[in-house]
Design an enzyme around this catalytic site. Structure first.
Site, PDB file in Angstrom:
ATOM      1  N   CYS A  25       0.812  -1.235   0.119  1.00 58.45           N
ATOM      2  CA  CYS A  25       0.076  -0.105  -0.116  1.00 58.45           C
ATOM      3  C   CYS A  25       0.877   1.482   0.013  1.00 58.45           C
ATOM      4  O   CYS A  25       0.292   2.357  -0.315  1.00 58.45           O
ATOM      5  CB  CYS A  25      -1.041   0.155   1.343  1.00 58.45           C
ATOM      6  SG  CYS A  25      -0.078   0.002   2.858  1.00 58.45           S
ATOM      7  N   CYS A  32      -1.763  -3.498   8.207  1.00 57.97           N
ATOM      8  CA  CYS A  32      -1.857  -2.195   9.061  1.00 57.97           C
ATOM      9  C   CYS A  32      -1.134  -2.496  10.441  1.00 57.97           C
ATOM     10  O   CYS A  32      -0.434  -1.640  10.935  1.00 57.97           O
ATOM     11  CB  CYS A  32      -3.266  -1.430   9.055  1.00 57.97           C
ATOM     12  SG  CYS A  32      -4.117  -1.454   7.795  1.00 57.97           S
TER      13      CYS A  32
HETATM   14 FE1  FES Z   1      -1.413   0.268   4.407  1.00 55.38          FE
HETATM   15 FE2  FES Z   1      -3.389   0.367   6.324  1.00 55.38          FE
HETATM   16  S1  FES Z   1      -3.544   0.211   4.191  1.00 55.38           S
HETATM   17  S2  FES Z   1      -1.017   0.493   6.350  1.00 55.38           S
END
Ligand code: FES
Length: 164
Positions: free
Chosen positions: A33, A107
């Site tokens: 991400c 996360c």
């Molecule tokens: Fe990347 Fe939460 S979506 S750390």
């Protein structure tokens, strides 16, 4: 996941920001991400002479869940010995928020990896006879701008599994 707990943690995140004169610092990044998180630790000795975490702070360029987990995790770390902190899983660090959905587990892993990196850096500096201290000006935004060229290292997590 308890949305209310996440919202509360987001509205009033605890222990956020760079720590001056920290004893250890750790960074983790998620290639899946692109989020990054940095953790600072300050230690003290407890009554038995054990090294414990006196304070922990974080800085994040990440999603709300990562910020919420980091917020509650920094509180959880206070008073823990280094050994206890090393054994905390991402699930334990995020426990005050309630169970996370599968797509948000990484996360919490980001927080765990940054903590592990900080604890590792503390072990390395403890064996450094020159008493190297953490550079407080080495903030996450600068490191992200500079890629990985600045000193220290970024721990990369495995991308989160795709959900079907
Ligand atoms: Fe990347 Fe939460 S979506 S750390």
């Amino acid at each position: 996941m308890n949305e209310k707990n996440i919202k509360q943690a987001m509205q009033n995140p605890q222990n956020r920001g760079e720590m001056a004169a920290a004893d250890a610092v750790g960074t983790a990044g998620s290639p899946g991400c692109g989020d990054m998180l940095k953790v600072w630790l300050k230690f003290r000795e407890d009554q038995k002479g054990k090294k414990t975490i006196d304070r922990a702070t974080f800085q994040s360029f990440g999603c709300e869940t990562a910020i919420a987990v980091a917020s509650v995790a920094m509180e959880l770390l206070r008073g823990k010995t280094v050994e206890e902190a090393k054994n905390l899983s991402d699930k334990e660090l995020s426990a005050p928020l309630g169970p996370l959905p599968p797509m948000k587990i990484h996360c919490a892993s980001l927080v765990e990896e940054a903590l592990r990196d900080a604890l590792k850096s503390s072990a390395e500096s403890a064996s450094d006879s020159h008493g190297t201290k953490v550079a407080s000006s080495d903030n996450l935004r600068d490191r992200m701008k500079a890629g990985t060229k600045s000193k220290g290292k970024v721990v990369l997590l495995k991308p989160a599994p795709e959900l079907s």
